[in-house]
Design a protein around this motif. Structure first.
Motif, PDB file in Angstrom:
ATOM      1  N   ARG A  36      -0.511  49.047 -10.001  1.00  0.00           N
ATOM      2  CA  ARG A  36       0.388  48.431 -10.974  1.00  0.00           C
ATOM      3  C   ARG A  36      -0.276  47.212 -11.620  1.00  0.00           C
ATOM      4  NH1 ARG A  36       4.540  47.951  -7.903  1.00  0.00           N
ATOM      5  NH2 ARG A  36       4.309  45.767  -7.302  1.00  0.00           N
ATOM      6  N   ALA A  37      -0.917  46.383 -10.799  1.00  0.00           N
ATOM      7  CA  ALA A  37      -1.590  45.202 -11.327  1.00  0.00           C
ATOM      8  C   ALA A  37      -2.753  45.591 -12.241  1.00  0.00           C
ATOM      9  CB  ALA A  37      -2.090  44.328 -10.181  1.00  0.00           C
ATOM     10  N   TRP A  38      -3.478  46.627 -11.859  1.00  0.00           N
ATOM     11  CA  TRP A  38      -4.627  47.047 -12.667  1.00  0.00           C
ATOM     12  C   TRP A  38      -4.167  47.571 -14.026  1.00  0.00           C
ATOM     13  CZ3 TRP A  38      -9.571  46.050 -11.403  1.00  0.00           C
ATOM     14  CH2 TRP A  38     -10.550  46.573 -12.255  1.00  0.00           C
ATOM     15  N   HIS A  39      -3.097  48.391 -14.045  1.00  0.00           N
ATOM     16  CA  HIS A  39      -2.580  48.892 -15.326  1.00  0.00           C
ATOM     17  C   HIS A  39      -2.068  47.737 -16.186  1.00  0.00           C
ATOM     18  CE1 HIS A  39      -3.093  53.146 -14.858  1.00  0.00           C
ATOM     19  NE2 HIS A  39      -2.437  53.169 -13.715  1.00  0.00           N
ATOM     20  N   HIS A  40      -1.439  46.763 -15.558  1.00  0.00           N
ATOM     21  CA  HIS A  40      -0.957  45.608 -16.316  1.00  0.00           C
ATOM     22  C   HIS A  40      -2.136  44.878 -16.953  1.00  0.00           C
ATOM     23  CE1 HIS A  40       1.926  42.535 -17.452  1.00  0.00           C
ATOM     24  NE2 HIS A  40       1.117  41.594 -16.964  1.00  0.00           N
ATOM     25  N   ALA A  41      -3.216  44.717 -16.196  1.00  0.00           N
ATOM     26  CA  ALA A  41      -4.400  44.046 -16.727  1.00  0.00           C
ATOM     27  C   ALA A  41      -5.015  44.839 -17.885  1.00  0.00           C
ATOM     28  CB  ALA A  41      -5.430  43.854 -15.620  1.00  0.00           C
ATOM     29  N   CYS A  42      -4.978  46.152 -17.801  1.00  0.00           N
ATOM     30  CA  CYS A  42      -5.547  46.993 -18.861  1.00  0.00           C
ATOM     31  C   CYS A  42      -4.668  47.025 -20.108  1.00  0.00           C
ATOM     32  CB  CYS A  42      -5.751  48.421 -18.353  1.00  0.00           C
ATOM     33  SG  CYS A  42      -7.046  48.589 -17.112  1.00  0.00           S
ATOM     34  N   SER A  43      -3.466  46.516 -20.013  1.00  0.00           N
ATOM     35  CA  SER A  43      -2.548  46.563 -21.156  1.00  0.00           C
ATOM     36  C   SER A  43      -2.666  45.338 -22.049  1.00  0.00           C
ATOM     37  CB  SER A  43      -1.099  46.687 -20.655  1.00  0.00           C
ATOM     38  OG  SER A  43      -0.655  45.472 -20.064  1.00  0.00           O
ATOM     39  N   VAL A  44      -3.534  44.387 -21.680  1.00  0.00           N
ATOM     40  CA  VAL A  44      -3.648  43.153 -22.457  1.00  0.00           C
ATOM     41  C   VAL A  44      -5.084  42.975 -22.930  1.00  0.00           C
ATOM     42  CG1 VAL A  44      -1.766  42.064 -21.200  1.00  0.00           C
ATOM     43  CG2 VAL A  44      -4.120  41.741 -20.416  1.00  0.00           C
ATOM     44  N   VAL A  45      -5.230  42.118 -23.944  1.00  0.00           N
ATOM     45  CA  VAL A  45      -6.553  41.748 -24.454  1.00  0.00           C
ATOM     46  C   VAL A  45      -6.639  40.227 -24.461  1.00  0.00           C
ATOM     47  CG1 VAL A  45      -8.089  41.764 -26.445  1.00  0.00           C
ATOM     48  CG2 VAL A  45      -6.785  43.810 -25.878  1.00  0.00           C
ATOM     49  N   GLY A  46      -7.785  39.710 -24.036  1.00  0.00           N
ATOM     50  CA  GLY A  46      -7.946  38.268 -24.011  1.00  0.00           C
ATOM     51  C   GLY A  46      -7.268  37.650 -22.807  1.00  0.00           C
TER      52      GLY A  46
END
Length: 836
Positions: free
Chosen positions: A347-357
Motif C-alpha cells: 500500500r505504501a509503495w503504490h502510494h509513493a508511485c502515485s505522486v511526483v516530486g
C-alpha cells in the motif's frame, strides 16, 4: 500446452525429458536462457508435464517485474503448498521462515542464512515424502530476497535430491545457481520450424508476405504468432522485444475504457488477485466493472483468467500496457491500488508511485513500511523503500537520516557498495554532526583491516569525540571499535593504538556508564591487548558468563578475553554466546564466535570441538558473505590440522588464507599463517623450517609480526629452539617476553613462560624451573600440561633418573594421545625407547 509452442525444440524437449526418465539422477539444475518470446515458458510447461507424469510434486513460482519490491513474494508462492509443514521445522529456522513470509515476527530480524536454512528444511521434508521438482519462471524478476533463497536451494539440489528448472531472460543479472547447473540457451527457431509455425497460424499468406514476416520475426515464436495475427502493422522499428511491447500496448488501447483500466491496474499491481485488481480498476474508472469487461481483455489475447487470478499471457504484455499509458494514468492506477491493497508495504509503495516530486506523507508511509519489512528479514527491500522515501522527503535533514537508515539496512545485507553509495548521498545533504559521525561508522564497518592507515584511525577517533559531544556515546563506541579493529588486523603503529585508547578513556570519563559497556572493554583489548591487558583481565574476572543474557555482549567480551590472552575466560564467554546465538538464530554473529572458538579451543587443547567450530564457521562465513572471517577461520583451522599431525592439510589450508592476508597486508592473519606452517613443518620433521616460521613471529621486521598473536607460539618456539640448537637465540627472545610479562598479566603468556624457561635452561639449572612450571594451575590448559609433562620426563631421563622419567613420560604419552597430538606422541615414544 499447445504442441505448436514447441515447434523446433525437439532437442531441448529431449534434454528436459531425461530429468524424469528411467535413468534420471535426482538433484539436477537446468537453466533455460533466452530472449523474450523465445519459448522458455513453453519449455517450462513441458517440464511440468514430465515431472507430474513421473509422480513428482511440483513447486512453482513466477518472477513478476511489478513484484520486485515485494519481499519474499516469490518464496511464498514457491512454498505455499508446503507451509502446512512449517511447524515441524526446528527453531529458530521455523520462526525465521514464518517471519520472512509475514506470519509473525521474531525477537530480532531473521538473518538471510536462517531463512535459507528454513526453506531448505521445508523442501527436504517434502523430498523425504516423495520426489519433488521446483520450477521457476522469469528468475531475473523474483524479488531479491526470494532470488537469494532460490539460489541457495539450487546450489544444494544435488545434496537434497530434487530437480530444478528455471527460466531467465538473456542479459539479465544472474542468480548464483551453483557450478553444477546446466544452461540450455534457446536460439531462434530454424527456418523450417519457423515456416511450419507460420503455416499453422497464417497458412493463407502469399510468398512475399510470408518472407517478410519470417524476416521480421527473426525466428522468435512469440513474434511469429503476433505477426501472423496482424500485429506487424503496429510493430514499427527497434529491438524485437520493444516492437512486441508496442504491439501488445496497441492492442490494449483498442479495447473499451473499462477493459483498458482493468489492464492498466493489473500491469501496475504486483498481485494477480482478480478481486483486488477489479476493485482498484473500478475506482480508476469511477464505475463498477462487469464480466464483459474482463472478457474483452481475454478475447484480445492479452490476459487469461484462472482460479480467481488475472494472468498476462506474457511479461511483454504487462510492460507493453504500461508503456502505452501516460504517466498521469499510471499514477492514478497506483493511487487506486493504494486504496484497495491491504498489505502495508504494498500500500505504501503504490502510494509513493502515485505522486511526483516531494511528498512528505508518502515518504513517511514508505519509511514506516520499510521498518516493518526489515523486521521480517527483508533488508534490501527496506533499503529500496527508504531510498525512495528519502527522494519523496522535502527536508534535507530528514532525507539524510532516511538515507543513513537505509545504509544501516544495507549493512545487514552485507552490501558494502550500497552502504558507500547511500552514505555518500546522505553526506550531500545538510547534515548534523551526529549523522555525519553515523555515516563514518557505517563506512567503517566494511573497512576493517586497512593496513597502516594511521590517518583513518585518527579521523575515527575525532569523529567519535564529535559523536560523544553530540550526545551519542553508543555511536562513539561503535566508531572507536572500528578504529580498534584496524589496529588489530593490520599494523597501525603505537601512536594510533594509543590514540584509540585515549579516546576511549576520555569517553569513559565523560560518561560513567561507558565502562560497563562490552564495547568499551573490547576497544581497550583489541587496540592495546598488552598495555591494557591488566585492566581488561581484571574486568573480565569480575564477570560470571552464566549471568549474561545478551549474546552480542558475550561475543564482544569473548573477543576482548581472547585479545588479551585470557583464553579460559574467552572459552566460557564464547560458549555462552554460541548457545544464545543459536537460540536466537543470529547466524552472522555466530560466524564470528565460531571463528574465535577455533583458535581458543586449539590453544587450550579441545581439538575435536575446534574442528567442529571450523567446519561450521567456514560454511556460515561463506553463506553470510564475510570474507575476512572466512580467511580467519581457515587459518585457525590450518593450525588445528597441524596440531593433529596432518601436515599436508595444514599447508594447504594455510595457503588458502595466506593469499588474502598478503594482499590485504593483514599481519594478524599472516602471524596465524606462520604458526600453522611452523606446526606443519614440525609434523614433517623439518625442525629448521619450523624454527624459522616460529622465530619470525617474534621479529618486528617480519610481515607476520603481531605482538599479541605471537604469544600463541611461545612454547612451540622454545621447543624448536632446543631441537635446532639455537638455545641462545631462544633465550634472547625469552628475555623480551619476560619484560612483556611485567606489563601484562595475560594468562596465555603466564602459562607458557614457565614452560619456556625450563625448556631453554641448562639441564643443571632446570630442576627448580620445572618445579615452578608444574606448580602452575593447568587444569584448563591440557595442551600446555601435556607438553610440560613430556619436557619434564625428557629432562628426568637426561639427568639420570630413569624410573621417574618412565612414569612421567608414560603419563605424558596418555595425555598427548588423548589430545590427538600425533607428533608429540611420537616424541614421547622416542624418549621412552631410550629408557628401554
Amino acid at each position: 500446452m499447445e504442441p505448436e509452442h514447441l515447434m523446433g525444440r525437439d532437442a531441448e524437449v529431449t534434454e528436459l525429458a531425461r530429468l524424469w526418465g528411467p535413468r534420471s539422477c535426482p538433484g539436477q539444475v537446468v537453466l533455460l536462457l533466452g530472449e523474450p518470446g523465445i519459448g522458455k515458458t513453453a519449455l517450462l510447461e513441458a517440464a511440468r508435464r514430465f515431472a507430474e507424469e513421473a509422480g513428482h510434486e511440483v513447486l512453482r513460482t513466477v518472477g513478476v517485474q511489478a513484484e520486485a519490491q515485494l519481499p519474499f513474494a516469490g518464496l511464498h508462492q514457491l512454498l505455499r503448498g508446503l507451509l502446512w509443514d512449517i511447524a515441524a521445522l526446528s527453531d529458530p529456522e521455523s520462526q525465521a521462515l514464518r517471519s520472512a513470509l509475514g506470519e509473525g515476527l521474531t525477537e530480532c530480524p531473521p538473518e538471510a542464512a536462517l531463512i535459507n536454512r528454513g526453506a531448505a528444511q521445508l523442501l527436504r521434508r517434502a523430498v523425504q515424502r516423495g520426489p519433488v521438482t521446483v520450477l521457476v519462471d522469469d528468475l531475473q524478476w523474483l524479488d531479491p530476497h526470494s532470488g537469494q533463497v532460490v539460489g541457495f536451494l539450487a546450489r544444494r539440489a544435488s545434496d537434497m535430491g530434487f530437480q530444478l528448472v528455471a527460466t531467465q531472460r538473456a542479459g539479465a543479472p544472474a542468480v548464483d545457481t551453483g557450478s553444477l547447473a546446466r544452461t540450455l540457451t534457446l536460439g531462434p527457431l530454424s527456418e523450417p520450424a519457423a515456416e511450419q509455425m507460420l503455416a499453422r497460424y497464417a497458412g493463407g499468406l502469399g510468398c512475399d508476405h510470408r518472407r517478410r514476416l519470417l524476416a521480421e520475426a527473426q525466428g522468435n515464436p512469440l513474434a511469429l504468432r503476433e505477426l501472423a495475427a496482424g500485429g506487424w502493422e503496429r510493430m514499427g522499428a527497434g529491438p524485437l522485444s520493444a516492437r512486441l511491447e508496442r504491439t501488445f500496448g496497441g492492442r490494449g488501447a483498442g479495447l473499451p475504457a473499462a477493459a483498458q483500466d482493468l489492464l492498466l491496474v493489473a500491469a501496475a499491481d504486483g498481485s494477480t488477485d482478480l478481486a483486488e485488481i477489479g476493485a482498484a480498476a473500478a475506482l480508476l474508472l469511477g464505475a463498477s466493472l462487469s464480466a464483459r469487461d474482463v472478457q474483452a481483455a481475454v478475447h484480445a489475447q492479452l490476459v487469461r483468467v484462472r482460479d480467481g487470478e488475472l494472468l498476462f499471457r506474457h511479461p511483454l504484455v504487462r510492460s507493453g500496457v504500461l508503456q502505452a499509458e501516460s504517466l498521469s494514468r499510471r499514477q492514478r492506477a497506483h493511487a487506486a491500488l493504494a486504496q484497495v491493497v491491504q498489505e502495508p508495504f504494498r500500500r505504501a509503495w503504490h502510494h509513493a508511485c502515485s505522486v511526483v516530486g516531494p511528498d512528505d506523507e508518502a515518504g513517511e508511509l514508505l519509511a514506516e513500511a520499510a521498518e516493518r519489512v526489515w523486521e521480517r528479514g527483508a533488508a534490501l527491500s527496506a533499503v529500496e523503500a527508504l531510498e525512495r522515501s528519502a527522494g519523496l522527503t522535502s527536508g534535507h535533514a530528514l532525507r539524510a537520516k532516511r538515507l543513513l537508515r537505509a545504509a544501516e539496512f544495507a549493512v545487514d545485507f552485507g552490501r558494502g557498495d550500497l552502504v558507500e553509495r547511500l552514505v555518500t548521498a546522505a553526506m550531500r545533504q545538510s547534515i548534523d554532526p551526529l549523522d555525519h559521525a553515523k555515516g563514518q561508522w557505517l563506512r567503517e564497518i566494511f573497512r576493517d583491516g586497512v593496513p597502516g592507515d594511521v590517518a583513518r584511525v585518527s579521523e575515527l577517533c575525532v569523529t567519535a569525540d564529535d559523536a560523544a559531544g553530540a550526545g551519542d556515546p553508543e555511536l562513539a563506541l561503535n566508531l572507536l571499535l572500528g578504529a580498534a579493529l584496524r589496529c588489530w588486523w593490520a599494523e597501525t603503529g603505537p601512536q594510533a593504538r594509543a590514540a584509540v585508547v585515549s579516546a576511549a578513556e576520555v569517553l569513559a570519563e565523560a560518561c560513567d556508564e561507558t565502562r560497563s559497556d562490552p564495547r568499551w572493554l573490547a576497544v581497550l583489548a583489541v587496540a592495546e591487548p598488552l598495555l591494557r591487558g591488566e585492566v581488561v583481565c581484571a574486568a573480565l574476572d569480575r564477570l560470571e558468563p552464566a549471568d549474561l543474557r545478551d549474546p552480542a555482549a558475550l561475543r564482544l567480551l569473548g573477543m576482548a578475553a581472547h585479545a588479551v590472552g585470557h583464553e579460559v575466560r574467552a572459552a566460557d564467554l564464547l560458549d555462552r554466546a554460541e548457545t544464545l546465538l543459536r537460540q536466537q538464530g543470529r547466524i552472522g554473529l555466530l560466524t564470528h564466535v565460531l571463528s574465535m572458538q577455533v583458535v581458543v579451543r586449539g590453544v587450550l587443547g579441545h581439538w575435536d570441538a575446534a574442528e567442529a567450530s571450523a567446519t561450521e564457521g567456514l560454511r556460515l562465513a561463506e553463506e553470510t558473505g564475510q570474507p575476512l572471517w572466512t580467511a580467519g577461520t581457515t587459518v585457525c583451522h590450518a593450525q588445528v590440522r597441524g596440531l593433529r599431525g596432518d601436515a599436508a592439510a595444514a599447508f594447504a589450508t594455510a595457503a588458502q588464507a595466506e593469499v588474502p592476508a598478503r594482499v590485504g597486508r593483514l599481519n594478524c592473519l599472516l602471524s596465524c599463517v606462520g604458526l600453522a606452517k611452523g606446526l606443519a613443518w614440525s609434523v614433517e620433521g623439518d625442525d629448521e623450517a619450523a624454527y624459522r616460521e616460529f622465530r619470525d613471529l617474534f621479529d618486528p621486521a617480519s610481515a607476520g609480526y603481531h605482538a599479541r598473536q605471537g604469544l600463541d607460539a611461545v612454547a612451540l618456539f622454545a621447543e624448536a629452539a632446543v631441537r635446532t640448537g639455537k638455545v641462545a637465540e631462544g633465550r634472547s627472545v625469552l628475555t623480551d617476553l619476560e619484560r612483556l610479562a611485567r606489563i601484562t598479566p595475560s594468562p596465555l603468556l603466564s602459562v607458557q613462560l614457565p614452560y619456556a624457561r625450563a625448556v631453554l635452561a641448562h639441564d643443571a639449572d632446570a630442576g627448580p624451573l620445572y618445579v615452578s612450571a608444574l606448580s602452575t594451575d593447568l587444569s584448563r590448559w591440557p595442551w600446555v600440561a601435556a607438553r610440560l609433562a613430556l619436557a619434564h620426563g625428557a629432562w628426568l631421563r637426561r639427568t639420570g633418573r630413569p624410573e621417574e622419567a618412565t612414569t612421567v613420560l608414560r603419563d605424558a604419552r596418555v595425555l598427548l594421545h588423548d589430545l590427538g597430538a600425533v607428533t608429540w606422541v611420537a616424541r614421547a615414544d622416542a624418549e621412552l625407547a631410550q629408557l628401554a
